[in-house]
Design a protein around this motif. Structure first.
Motif, PDB file in Angstrom:
ATOM      1  N   LYS A 206       0.844  -1.200   0.000  1.00 10.90           N
ATOM      2  CA  LYS A 206       0.000   0.000   0.000  1.00 10.90           C
ATOM      3  C   LYS A 206       0.884   1.258   0.000  1.00 10.90           C
ATOM      4  O   LYS A 206       0.697   2.167  -0.806  1.00 10.90           O
ATOM      5  CB  LYS A 206      -0.916  -0.024   1.235  1.00 10.90           C
ATOM      6  CG  LYS A 206      -1.819   1.165   1.358  1.00 10.90           C
ATOM      7  CD  LYS A 206      -2.749   0.983   2.553  1.00 10.90           C
ATOM      8  CE  LYS A 206      -3.245   2.321   3.040  1.00 10.90           C
ATOM      9  NZ  LYS A 206      -3.915   2.221   4.325  1.00 10.90           N
ATOM     10  N   LYS A 207       1.876   1.297   0.879  1.00 10.96           N
ATOM     11  CA  LYS A 207       2.728   2.491   0.920  1.00 10.96           C
ATOM     12  C   LYS A 207       3.526   2.634  -0.378  1.00 10.96           C
ATOM     13  O   LYS A 207       3.856   3.727  -0.820  1.00 10.96           O
ATOM     14  CB  LYS A 207       3.666   2.453   2.128  1.00 10.96           C
ATOM     15  CG  LYS A 207       4.377   3.788   2.292  1.00 10.96           C
ATOM     16  CD  LYS A 207       5.205   3.904   3.531  1.00 10.96           C
ATOM     17  CE  LYS A 207       5.814   5.301   3.613  1.00 10.96           C
ATOM     18  NZ  LYS A 207       7.076   5.327   4.333  1.00 10.96           N
ATOM     19  N   LEU A 208       3.806   1.486  -0.986  1.00 11.39           N
ATOM     20  CA  LEU A 208       4.575   1.509  -2.231  1.00 11.39           C
ATOM     21  C   LEU A 208       3.832   2.237  -3.358  1.00 11.39           C
ATOM     22  O   LEU A 208       4.456   2.752  -4.286  1.00 11.39           O
ATOM     23  CB  LEU A 208       4.884   0.064  -2.656  1.00 11.39           C
ATOM     24  CG  LEU A 208       6.085  -0.109  -3.570  1.00 11.39           C
ATOM     25  CD1 LEU A 208       7.372   0.274  -2.851  1.00 11.39           C
ATOM     26  CD2 LEU A 208       6.182  -1.529  -4.072  1.00 11.39           C
ATOM     27  N   LEU A 209       2.508   2.271  -3.275  1.00 11.66           N
ATOM     28  CA  LEU A 209       1.749   3.029  -4.277  1.00 11.66           C
ATOM     29  C   LEU A 209       2.301   4.447  -4.361  1.00 11.66           C
ATOM     30  O   LEU A 209       2.536   4.975  -5.436  1.00 11.66           O
ATOM     31  CB  LEU A 209       0.266   3.094  -3.900  1.00 11.66           C
ATOM     32  CG  LEU A 209      -0.568   1.837  -4.108  1.00 11.66           C
ATOM     33  CD1 LEU A 209      -1.926   2.003  -3.441  1.00 11.66           C
ATOM     34  CD2 LEU A 209      -0.739   1.553  -5.597  1.00 11.66           C
ATOM     35  N   TYR A 210       2.487   5.049  -3.194  1.00  9.85           N
ATOM     36  CA  TYR A 210       3.014   6.419  -3.167  1.00  9.85           C
ATOM     37  C   TYR A 210       4.490   6.437  -3.557  1.00  9.85           C
ATOM     38  O   TYR A 210       4.906   7.176  -4.445  1.00  9.85           O
ATOM     39  CB  TYR A 210       2.828   7.010  -1.757  1.00  9.85           C
ATOM     40  CG  TYR A 210       3.159   8.495  -1.702  1.00  9.85           C
ATOM     41  CD1 TYR A 210       2.159   9.456  -1.749  1.00  9.85           C
ATOM     42  CD2 TYR A 210       4.487   8.929  -1.626  1.00  9.85           C
ATOM     43  CE1 TYR A 210       2.456  10.811  -1.723  1.00  9.85           C
ATOM     44  CE2 TYR A 210       4.796  10.283  -1.597  1.00  9.85           C
ATOM     45  CZ  TYR A 210       3.778  11.214  -1.637  1.00  9.85           C
ATOM     46  OH  TYR A 210       4.088  12.554  -1.618  1.00  9.85           O
ATOM     47  N   ASN A 211       5.261   5.617  -2.865  1.00  9.14           N
ATOM     48  CA  ASN A 211       6.724   5.673  -3.052  1.00  9.14           C
ATOM     49  C   ASN A 211       7.147   5.356  -4.487  1.00  9.14           C
ATOM     50  O   ASN A 211       8.018   6.025  -5.049  1.00  9.14           O
ATOM     51  CB  ASN A 211       7.434   4.698  -2.101  1.00  9.14           C
ATOM     52  CG  ASN A 211       7.293   5.073  -0.637  1.00  9.14           C
ATOM     53  OD1 ASN A 211       7.174   4.213   0.229  1.00  9.14           O
ATOM     54  ND2 ASN A 211       7.292   6.362  -0.325  1.00  9.14           N
ATOM     55  N   ALA A 212       6.524   4.326  -5.103  1.00  8.89           N
ATOM     56  CA  ALA A 212       6.975   3.893  -6.439  1.00  8.89           C
ATOM     57  C   ALA A 212       6.604   4.909  -7.511  1.00  8.89           C
ATOM     58  O   ALA A 212       7.320   5.066  -8.502  1.00  8.89           O
ATOM     59  CB  ALA A 212       6.374   2.527  -6.768  1.00  8.89           C
ATOM     60  N   ALA A 213       5.489   5.611  -7.316  1.00  7.70           N
ATOM     61  CA  ALA A 213       5.053   6.551  -8.340  1.00  7.70           C
ATOM     62  C   ALA A 213       5.555   7.971  -8.059  1.00  7.70           C
ATOM     63  O   ALA A 213       6.066   8.645  -8.963  1.00  7.70           O
ATOM     64  CB  ALA A 213       3.520   6.560  -8.416  1.00  7.70           C
ATOM     65  N   ILE A 214       5.426   8.403  -6.808  1.00 11.22           N
ATOM     66  CA  ILE A 214       5.639   9.826  -6.523  1.00 11.22           C
ATOM     67  C   ILE A 214       7.080  10.112  -6.068  1.00 11.22           C
ATOM     68  O   ILE A 214       7.690  11.082  -6.529  1.00 11.22           O
ATOM     69  CB  ILE A 214       4.573  10.340  -5.522  1.00 11.22           C
ATOM     70  CG1 ILE A 214       3.173  10.106  -6.143  1.00 11.22           C
ATOM     71  CG2 ILE A 214       4.796  11.801  -5.177  1.00 11.22           C
ATOM     72  CD1 ILE A 214       1.999  10.635  -5.379  1.00 11.22           C
ATOM     73  N   ASN A 215       7.634   9.266  -5.185  1.00 12.98           N
ATOM     74  CA  ASN A 215       9.049   9.478  -4.810  1.00 12.98           C
ATOM     75  C   ASN A 215       9.916   9.474  -6.067  1.00 12.98           C
ATOM     76  O   ASN A 215      10.812  10.302  -6.232  1.00 12.98           O
ATOM     77  CB  ASN A 215       9.556   8.350  -3.895  1.00 12.98           C
ATOM     78  CG  ASN A 215       9.015   8.437  -2.483  1.00 12.98           C
ATOM     79  OD1 ASN A 215       7.893   8.822  -2.286  1.00 12.98           O
ATOM     80  ND2 ASN A 215       9.820   8.053  -1.508  1.00 12.98           N
ATOM     81  N   THR A 216       9.651   8.529  -6.955  1.00 10.03           N
ATOM     82  CA  THR A 216      10.494   8.331  -8.134  1.00 10.03           C
ATOM     83  C   THR A 216      10.383   9.512  -9.113  1.00 10.03           C
ATOM     84  O   THR A 216      11.393  10.050  -9.551  1.00 10.03           O
ATOM     85  CB  THR A 216      10.060   7.036  -8.845  1.00 10.03           C
ATOM     86  OG1 THR A 216       8.650   7.103  -9.057  1.00 10.03           O
ATOM     87  CG2 THR A 216      10.392   5.811  -8.018  1.00 10.03           C
ATOM     88  N   THR A 217       9.156   9.915  -9.417  1.00  9.01           N
ATOM     89  CA  THR A 217       8.964  10.994 -10.395  1.00  9.01           C
ATOM     90  C   THR A 217       9.539  12.315  -9.869  1.00  9.01           C
ATOM     91  O   THR A 217      10.249  13.019 -10.592  1.00  9.01           O
ATOM     92  CB  THR A 217       7.458  11.173 -10.704  1.00  9.01           C
ATOM     93  OG1 THR A 217       6.926   9.906 -11.058  1.00  9.01           O
ATOM     94  CG2 THR A 217       7.234  12.148 -11.850  1.00  9.01           C
ATOM     95  N   THR A 218       9.258  12.619  -8.604  1.00  6.61           N
ATOM     96  CA  THR A 218       9.773  13.885  -8.053  1.00  6.61           C
ATOM     97  C   THR A 218      11.304  13.850  -8.003  1.00  6.61           C
ATOM     98  O   THR A 218      11.958  14.875  -8.219  1.00  6.61           O
ATOM     99  CB  THR A 218       9.205  14.160  -6.639  1.00  6.61           C
ATOM    100  OG1 THR A 218       9.448  13.013  -5.819  1.00  6.61           O
ATOM    101  CG2 THR A 218       7.729  14.463  -6.670  1.00  6.61           C
TER     102      THR A 218
END
Ligand SMILES: CC(C)(CO)C(=O)C(=O)O
Length: 363
Positions: A217-229
């Motif tokens: 669940k947390k990876l939803l944020y980390n994989a998409a948003i941490n990476t792009t930013t």
């Protein structure tokens, strides 16, 4: 007041924003004896303590836990058995070999094994990513070392803004559980940690029943948003607003990347509701916030790339899931990580031949 030397002993490794507030939370509760390993600011903190501004706990001028150590080796030579070893450093398997989590904690695990035959050692990984427990399981025989590996998933906004100075602007919300869902000792140890950490009215801390689900669940944020930013070097609101028609980041990067995580997780029998995608896109839309991977990239520090993207993509490959968006993010970030690895002496590039000559793992 109770004699703190009789209380459960907890050592926190990693004195960044997360580690220091973690140590403070435990200390504040007063039910454990807290040690902190501080590498770079040791002399300063040993002398005058931390200056902390915390939205959970208020202002501190000279705060220190019960013990501070310069290195894990020093802590392991202190003659103490640590009931909990809490790791808050970044998890970077493609970093220097000596900074792999299993190597960092080894002196403490060996020392505990020597001191407390039969006593349980609990390693709590307060880190991002998927499959981070496997490195520990592969290196240490869990039965022989009486080892429980616990998961800590944290949402917090806390940064070391200067040597010995911590600014916590986002409230601490921690869930702790056992990576092995059937292991009663590990479950009890996780529940006990929550008791030692939770300060009513200050922070949030809860037992996590299903660690695998929570990590995906947390990876939803980390994989998409941490990476792009991290790739574009922008806070979340700018990253969203600067897209084509102010929509392409959300529609063509964040959401498709998150849908791919949902698809990979489903092949592991972890069902993430589609509504979580909107939830995570919205959660920091109006907050001037940069995820940790973006901050690390900006600071020239290695990023948690493998545990956030590399490991899920390995699972996707094994399970036959198509991941065009996540793979593109990964391949671009591998190159960006290459720049950081070269800077840190982990890669060598021969400009006279314009090629990579060596892969040096510093020991
Ligand atoms: C959830 C969030 C965004 C902040 O704790 C995070 O995990 C990170 O920045 O790595």
């Amino acid at each position: 007041m109770s004699d703190s030397s009789q209380l459960p002993k907890i050592i926190v490794i990693g004195a960044g924003g997360v580690g220091v507030i973690g140590a403070l939370s435990l200390y504040y509760k007063g039910l454990s004896n807290v040690s902190l390993v501080i590498r770079s600011d040791y002399d300063l903190v040993d002398k005058r303590g931390y200056k902390i501004t915390s939205c959970d706990y208020g202002q501190f001028e000279n705060w220190k836990p019960h013990h501070v150590y310069r290195t894990v080796e020093d802590a392991s030579e202190s003659g103490q058995f640590f009931d909990y070893i809490v790791v808050t450093t970044k998890n970077i398997p493609d970093g220097p070999a000596h900074s792999a989590v299993s190597q960092v904690i080894r002196p403490l695990i060996d020392n505990n094994h020597k001191l407390g035959e039969g006593c349980q050692t609990n390693v709590l990984l307060m880190q991002n990513g998927i499959d981070i427990e496997k490195e520990i399981w592969n290196l240490f025989d869990r039965k022989q070392y009486h080892l429980n590996v616990l998961s800590g998933i944290q949402l917090i906004g806390s940064t070391k803004v200067a040597p010995g100075v911590i600014d916590q602007v986002g409230r601490d919300n921690l869930i702790v559980g056992a990576f092995e869902r059937e292991n009663k000792d590990a479950i009890n140890a996780a529940k006990k940690f929550v008791e030692l950490y939770h300060n009513e009215g200050k922070n949030c801390a809860e037992f996590d029943e299903n660690v695998r689900y929570s990590r995906w669940k947390k990876l939803l944020y980390n994989a998409a948003i941490n990476t792009t930013t991290a790739l574009v070097g922008l806070d979340v609101p700018r990253c969203l607003e600067f897209g084509v028609d102010r929509k392409s980041t959300e529609e063509n990067i964040f959401k498709p990347a998150m849908r791919e995580i949902v698809a990979i997780a489903a092949t592991e029998n972890v069902l993430l509701d589609e509504s979580l995608i909107t939830f995570f896109v919205e959660i920091t839309r109006h907050i001037m916030f940069k995820p940790s991977m973006c901050v690390d990239h900006e600071k020239g520090q290695l990023m948690e790339l493998e545990v956030i993207l590399g490991n899920p993509l390995k699972i996707a490959k094994n399970n036959g899931v198509q991941t065009p968006v996540l793979s593109m993010l990964y391949y671009l970030l591998v190159v960006a990580q290459g720049r950081l690895r070269e800077k840190n002496g982990l890669l060598k590039f021969d400009e006279s031949k314009a090629e990579l000559v060596d892969s040096v793992q510093s020991l």
